[in-house]
Design an enzyme around this catalytic site. Structure first.
Site, PDB file in Angstrom:
ATOM      1  N   SER A   1      43.792  37.380 -46.033  1.00 22.46           N
ATOM      2  CA  SER A   1      44.978  38.009 -46.601  1.00 22.46           C
ATOM      3  C   SER A   1      45.644  37.072 -47.586  1.00 22.46           C
ATOM      4  O   SER A   1      45.769  35.865 -47.325  1.00 22.46           O
ATOM      5  CB  SER A   1      45.962  38.351 -45.468  1.00 22.46           C
ATOM      6  OG  SER A   1      47.252  38.606 -45.984  1.00 22.46           O
ATOM      7  N   LYS A   2      46.108  37.614 -48.708  1.00 24.34           N
ATOM      8  CA  LYS A   2      46.820  36.805 -49.695  1.00 24.34           C
ATOM      9  C   LYS A   2      48.093  36.225 -49.114  1.00 24.34           C
ATOM     10  O   LYS A   2      48.536  35.157 -49.509  1.00 24.34           O
ATOM     11  CB  LYS A   2      47.153  37.652 -50.930  1.00 24.34           C
ATOM     12  CG  LYS A   2      45.963  37.966 -51.811  1.00 24.34           C
ATOM     13  CD  LYS A   2      46.406  38.710 -53.048  1.00 24.34           C
ATOM     14  CE  LYS A   2      45.218  38.973 -53.967  1.00 24.34           C
ATOM     15  NZ  LYS A   2      45.614  39.709 -55.196  1.00 24.34           N
ATOM     16  N   ARG A   3      48.715  36.954 -48.196  1.00 28.67           N
ATOM     17  CA  ARG A   3      49.983  36.501 -47.631  1.00 28.67           C
ATOM     18  C   ARG A   3      49.796  35.469 -46.530  1.00 28.67           C
ATOM     19  O   ARG A   3      50.688  34.681 -46.251  1.00 28.67           O
ATOM     20  CB  ARG A   3      50.766  37.702 -47.081  1.00 28.67           C
ATOM     21  CG  ARG A   3      51.401  38.556 -48.161  1.00 28.67           C
ATOM     22  CD  ARG A   3      52.088  39.763 -47.589  1.00 28.67           C
ATOM     23  NE  ARG A   3      51.136  40.708 -47.021  1.00 28.67           N
ATOM     24  CZ  ARG A   3      51.470  41.863 -46.479  1.00 28.67           C
ATOM     25  NH1 ARG A   3      52.732  42.212 -46.420  1.00 28.67           N
ATOM     26  NH2 ARG A   3      50.552  42.667 -46.000  1.00 28.67           N
ATOM     27  N   ARG A   4      48.616  35.464 -45.905  1.00 28.35           N
ATOM     28  CA  ARG A   4      48.433  34.598 -44.738  1.00 28.35           C
ATOM     29  C   ARG A   4      47.466  33.452 -44.989  1.00 28.35           C
ATOM     30  O   ARG A   4      47.621  32.354 -44.427  1.00 28.35           O
ATOM     31  CB  ARG A   4      47.930  35.459 -43.571  1.00 28.35           C
ATOM     32  CG  ARG A   4      47.744  34.740 -42.255  1.00 28.35           C
ATOM     33  CD  ARG A   4      47.182  35.668 -41.193  1.00 28.35           C
ATOM     34  NE  ARG A   4      45.952  36.305 -41.628  1.00 28.35           N
ATOM     35  CZ  ARG A   4      45.767  37.621 -41.661  1.00 28.35           C
ATOM     36  NH1 ARG A   4      46.710  38.426 -41.278  1.00 28.35           N
ATOM     37  NH2 ARG A   4      44.627  38.131 -42.103  1.00 28.35           N
TER      38      ARG A   4
ATOM     39  N   VAL B   1      43.507  31.998 -50.285  1.00 25.15           N
ATOM     40  CA  VAL B   1      42.436  32.826 -50.833  1.00 25.15           C
ATOM     41  C   VAL B   1      42.304  32.734 -52.352  1.00 25.15           C
ATOM     42  O   VAL B   1      41.364  33.301 -52.912  1.00 25.15           O
ATOM     43  CB  VAL B   1      42.634  34.313 -50.448  1.00 25.15           C
ATOM     44  CG1 VAL B   1      42.614  34.483 -48.935  1.00 25.15           C
ATOM     45  CG2 VAL B   1      43.943  34.860 -51.018  1.00 25.15           C
TER      46      VAL B   1
END
Length: 460
Positions: free
Chosen positions: A238-241, A244
């Site tokens: 995930s981009k938020r987590r 990446v």
């Protein structure tokens, strides 16, 4: 090349370049080049609220970093989805006139209310036979036929979908703009795409796209859905987590060859040896050999790949590769002398400055914890004094400096690790670092002894 396959990579310019997208791009690039085909870069830029021109350039730069270059004859693009808007709406009209689509004026609230009243979920095709035409707020929905849709997938085999659980989906929004599923099909058809290789998260969309292809009177492309990348908790990256962004790895000093090699091993094996040049992987990559399970994006393994690639560089290549991370005022000839001694310890190119910075400082930046731990011993001062005296007359080579200190340490019944600690802290300011005697040789007699004398004075 008229009959050669045409693969496409179709990112949206809405953020940093995802490592999962990079892997998919490499798959398409390998397949296009090994088959004499074309890699089409399509920028899906119809999300006006999130698109930014710099993200488009970021995609192009990131692709070039992993070897997908716009000047290669197999590369085509970038093509922009926004330039095909008329074709999207023409296809929508064709579907409507052919009876494959119909207009619906129900709002989301009305759909939810009716579904609740009928004890169903989703949209029940309630406007199918109302004979509505286009109008403000009217969406165009695809009329899903009865039966099943079989997606022939080069990775997953035949995947069968029951059309009964696919509701009549929207093709054109109430504001007249086409949705992704329709635009994607029309673009692929317009651009002559023959093969679609993408992540498995798009598989649920595929039966819908295949129905549109067939309703428009065309054969769909050859499909292939590769497994998604997951983190150490086996959750989709995930981009938020998760970390990446490909650009972040590039900026930290990962080598492109290492990143390419590692990404290609995610869900596929190049053979007994994982470390392989792109030229070998490009020729040996086959979709039939891709695993079905999600692929673990292992940061430790990526770091190990990068360290191995760094160790394989010649000294000249290493110095050149490290240059962007070195302060402009540093003497490159000094760094070059030290480069082979730090090479085995580097995980990224960005690590290099922090390993050798003491060589370029007027005085070392002293880590107080290292100082207290090392210089508080009863032998530190006397040993440092003896080492200074011995080094004043010794040869100034790494081997001679090591032999000289070994002679000194016998007086204190110390092993080399403990004996060199006061010298290391005196000249580098810390207890860990590159090989001490090689660092002393590069630093030179005068500067090394000056720092040792300063340290001895501080000990008192």
């Amino acid at each position: 090349m008229a009959d050669a396959p045409r693969y496409r990579f179709a990112p949206s310019p809405t953020g940093m370049f995802h490592v999962g997208g990079a892997r998919t791009a490499l798959h398409n690039w390998a397949l296009a080049r090994q088959s004499g085909g074309t890699f089409v870069l399509r920028i899906e830029d119809t999300d006006e609220a999130r698109n930014r021109p710099e993200w488009t350039q970021g995609i192009i730069d990131a692709l070039e970093w992993i070897g997908i270059a716009a000047d290669d004859p197999h590369f085509e693009g970038p093509l922009f989805q926004s330039e095909y808007a008329d074709a999207h709406l023409e296809a929508a009209q064709q579907l409507f006139e052919g009876g494959h689509a119909y207009y619906c004026d129900m709002t989301s609230e009305q759909i939810q209310e009716r579904a609740k009243a009928e004890g169903t979920t989703g949209y029940g095709g309630w406007s199918r036979d109302r004979g509505l035409g286009p109008g403000p707020g009217h969406v165009l929905r695809f009329r899903v036929p009865e039966g099943t849709t079989v997606v022939r997938d080069q990775v997953r085999g035949d995947v069968e979908f029951d059309n009964g659980v696919i509701e009549d989906f929207v093709l054109v929004r109430g504001n007249g703009t086409p949705v992704f599923i329709l635009a994607n099909v029309v673009d692929d058809r317009s651009m002559g795409i023959t093969n679609v290789v993408r992540a498995e998260e798009h598989l649920p969309n595929t039966p819908k796209q295949q129905m549109i292809w067939q309703a428009l009177g065309h054969e769909p492309p050859v499909w292939a859905h590769v497994p998604v990348l997951v983190n150490d908790q086996r959750k989709k990256l995930s981009k938020r987590r998760d970390k990446v962004a490909l650009e972040q790895y590039r900026d930290e000093g990962y080598l492109p060859a290492a990143m390419i090699n590692y990404l290609m091993t995610l869900g596929w094996s190049p053979g007994e040896e994982e470390i392989q040049p792109w030229s070998v992987m490009e020729q040996s990559f086959r979709l039939d050999d891709v695993n079905l399970s999600p692929a673990f994006f292992d940061l430790k393994k990526l770091a190990a790949f990068n360290g191995e690639y760094i160790r394989r560089l010649s000294v000249d290549e290493l110095v050149e590769a490290c240059d962007p991370w070195l302060p402009a005022e540093w003497d490159r000839s000094v760094f070059r002398e030290m480069a082979p001694h730090i090479q085995p310890r580097l995980v990224t190119l960005g690590d290099a400055p922090g390993v050798v910075d003491f060589l370029f400082a007027d005085d070392p930046e002293v880590d107080e914890a290292s100082w207290d731990k090392t210089m508080s011993t009863e032998y530190a001062g006397p040993l440092l004094a003896d080492a200074i005296a011995a080094y004043e007359g010794s040869d100034w080579t790494a081997d001679a400096l090591k032999t000289t200190l070994e002679d000194v340490m016998t007086r204190y019944e110390l092993k080399l690790g403990k004996a060199q600690a006061p010298v290391r802290v005196a000249v580098t300011g810390r207890t860990v670092g590159p090989p001490l005697f090689e660092a002393l040789e590069v630093m030179g007699r005068d500067e090394s002894l000056r720092r040792m004398r300063n340290a001895l004075e501080r000990i008192g």
